[in-house]
Design a protein around this motif. Structure first.
Motif, PDB file in Angstrom:
ATOM      1  N   LEU A   8       0.733  -1.118  -0.106  1.00 10.49           N
ATOM      2  CA  LEU A   8      -0.005   0.057  -0.435  1.00 10.49           C
ATOM      3  C   LEU A   8       1.289   1.697   0.256  1.00 10.49           C
ATOM      4  O   LEU A   8       1.779   1.407   0.455  1.00 10.49           O
ATOM      5  CB  LEU A   8      -0.783  -0.014   1.134  1.00 10.49           C
ATOM      6  N   HIS A  13      -1.359   2.941   3.762  1.00  9.05           N
ATOM      7  CA  HIS A  13      -1.106   1.901   5.119  1.00  9.05           C
ATOM      8  C   HIS A  13      -1.782   2.683   5.894  1.00  9.05           C
ATOM      9  O   HIS A  13      -1.844   1.427   7.781  1.00  9.05           O
ATOM     10  CB  HIS A  13       0.679   1.868   4.837  1.00  9.05           C
ATOM     11  N   VAL A  16      -5.109   1.977   7.233  1.00  9.32           N
ATOM     12  CA  VAL A  16      -5.192   0.648   7.182  1.00  9.32           C
ATOM     13  C   VAL A  16      -4.703   0.287   7.837  1.00  9.32           C
ATOM     14  O   VAL A  16      -5.975  -0.643   8.943  1.00  9.32           O
ATOM     15  CB  VAL A  16      -5.014  -0.273   6.003  1.00  9.32           C
ATOM     16  N   VAL A  74       0.042  -6.769   5.441  1.00  3.48           N
ATOM     17  CA  VAL A  74       0.089  -4.903   4.531  1.00  3.48           C
ATOM     18  C   VAL A  74       1.690  -4.194   5.525  1.00  3.48           C
ATOM     19  O   VAL A  74       1.053  -3.388   5.234  1.00  3.48           O
ATOM     20  CB  VAL A  74      -0.948  -3.955   4.699  1.00  3.48           C
ATOM     21  N   ASP A 130      -7.629   0.299   0.859  1.00  6.40           N
ATOM     22  CA  ASP A 130      -7.248  -0.830   0.555  1.00  6.40           C
ATOM     23  C   ASP A 130      -8.932  -1.337   0.404  1.00  6.40           C
ATOM     24  O   ASP A 130      -9.437  -1.966   1.941  1.00  6.40           O
ATOM     25  CB  ASP A 130      -6.884  -1.567   1.882  1.00  6.40           C
TER      26      ASP A 130
END
Length: 156
Positions: A8, A13, A16, A74, A130
């Protein structure tokens, strides 16, 4: 050095990671609340509520594992430590000791009301950042809402 590189972008990022971290804490605490009530429920509907609490625990643990694995996928280490859950959980605390079946039902209706609202918000927050994490959170919401309905029906 970070051993796992996120697929990401940095801004995605961050969003998320926060959503997954908070979802993990809620789900772990929900499983703990389920076990606490499971061990201490009393009353004429003991057996029904006792087994319904097993479903709470199983569902919460299943989705906690999926959320934690998505987090590490991730590039963000999952943190399900007791101290983290105790510090960061937004679930109301259950009292120690025996608890009547009617009180357990009312408590879990309230717990589900809050956790579902937060999980829906998290799913919304990560929707653009995401879609995979969005889907994971929505899958959890689907099962939590089913259990919420069952707890409400138990109270009706």
């Amino acid at each position: 050095m970070t051993p796992i590189h996120s697929p990401l972008a940095d801004d995605a990022h961050k969003v998320v990671t926060e959503a997954l971290r908070d979802a993990l804490v809620d789900l772990i605490d929900l499983s703990l609340a389920g076990k606490q009530a499971h061990w201490n429920v009393t009353g004429p509907r003991f057996r029904t509520v006792h087994f319904q609490l097993d479903e709470v625990v199983d569902t919460a643990r299943k989705h906690a594992d999926i959320v934690a694995e998505r987090s590490v996928t991730v590039g963000s280490p999952a943190d399900g430590r007791a101290e983290t859950v105790a510090r960061d959980s937004q679930l109301p605390r259950l009292d120690a000791g025996w608890v009547r079946d009617d009180d357990v039902v009312a408590t879990f209706v309230g717990l589900y009301d809050g956790i579902i609202a937060r999980m829906r918000q998290r799913a919304h927050d990560v929707e653009d950042a995401d879609p995979v994490s969005n889907n994971i959170l929505l899958d959890a919401v689907e099962e939590l809402e089913k259990q919420y309905w069952m707890w409400q029906a138990e109270r009706a």
